[in-house]
Design an enzyme around this catalytic site. Structure first.
Site, PDB file in Angstrom:
ATOM      1  CB  CYS A  80      -0.858  -0.002   1.689  1.00 48.60           C
ATOM      2  SG  CYS A  80       0.152   0.077   3.016  1.00 48.60           S
ATOM      3  CB  THR A  81       0.367   4.406  -0.187  1.00 47.19           C
ATOM      4  OG1 THR A  81      -0.726   4.659  -1.115  1.00 47.19           O
ATOM      5  CG2 THR A  81       0.753   6.016  -0.026  1.00 47.19           C
TER       6      THR A  81
END
Length: 297
Positions: free
Chosen positions: A184-185
């Site tokens: 994810c980010t």
């Protein structure tokens, strides 16, 4: 000379008085002139804030002086000076709203029972050693439209609350015995997602340490990442070097673009991909759902 910066970080650690932390963080960030979003829960803190570099440095220095936050992995990026509309500091039941707080155990060592952390270099070694590695996107599907890991699986999710239904649906059961790398980010969503996947029978689960941000810092456009990274500030996207090839396509002219626009319907405001030229020309003002409704009316 103005040098705006944005910092992103999270820490999973028990906080017996989240409201006290909220008040402190609000006073600190406001006193430093920062804007952005800070979420506090009994499980820790998740923050993305921006401002002038010296002000951001002061905020980071004071935040890390608090013992439970001293190990925070601070991810820096260039800002524009007007990246967030305001400062928001809130207490919530979950740092990331999966709707599964009862499954998460947090100690001073972080989230328990999650996937094995892989640094970017370790991720490459795993891919070299194993032919069946699966990348599993831990973000909302919209974010993956403009960038993702090569051949990654992108679940059909509009919010993080959709992940439980997705991984319980059976559509990924054939992956339960394969090495799965969640990403994810900045890494926070995978701290929880990897626990939920392991609890549901996925036997070999990893998480990309530091998320896409740390990977991009290490390998730029020369690794396994493709396209742009969606970010939750005024920039809306960032790249890890010159010449990044856009994966997104304008809904109007099909030109490659990483640019999202908001639906013109004030009651909708869904985001969809539209290039700069089509935006300036006023083409395709509505998302597909609203556009279909208008055409059928």
């Amino acid at each position: 000379m103005s040098v705006p910066k944005i910092v992103l970080f999270y820490v999973f650690t028990p906080l017996p008085d989240p409201e006290a932390i909220r008040l402190w963080q609000h006073a600190l960030a406001e006193g430093c002139g920062l804007t952005g979003r800070i979420i506090v829960s009994e499980h820790g803190i998740n923050a993305t804030v921006g401002g002038e570099i010296d002000d951001v440095k002061k905020y980071v220095r004071v935040t890390k002086s608090y013992a439970p936050f001293k190990t925070a992995d601070i991810k820096w990026s260039n800002g524009t000076g007007d990246d967030f509309p305001r400062l928001s500091v809130k207490v919530r039941p979950e740092l990331v709203t999966f709707g599964a707080s009862d499954e998460i155990t947090v100690t001073e060592d972080g989230v328990q029972g999650g996937g094995e952390h892989l640094r970017p270099g370790q991720l490459h070694r795993l891919v070299e050693e194993r032919e069946d590695v699966v990348f599993f996107d831990g973000r909302n599907a919209m974010e993956a439209q403009i960038g993702r890991f090569k051949d990654a699986i992108v679940p059909e999710t509009g919010t993080t609350r959709d992940f439980l239904a997705e991984i319980e649906s059976g559509k990924y059961d054939d992956l339960k015995d394969k090495p799965i790398v969640t990403y994810c980010t900045g890494g926070i969503r995978c701290e929880v997602l990897s626990v939920l996947m392991k609890n549901r029978g996925f036997s070999e689960v990893y998480q990309l340490d530091g998320g896409i941000v740390r990977y991009g810092e290490s390998f730029g456009n020369s690794g396994l990442w493709e396209g742009s990274l969606y970010v939750f500030d005024k920039r809306m996207h960032m790249e890890f070097g010159e010449g990044a090839e856009s994966l997104g396509r304008c809904v109007s002219c099909n030109t490659p673009t990483p640019l999202f626009a908001n639906c013109a319907d004030e009651s909708c405001r869904r985001q969809f991909l539209r290039c700069e030229d089509c935006t300036e020309a006023g083409r395709h003002p509505h998302c597909e759902e609203c556009r279909s409704a208008v055409q059928s009316a």
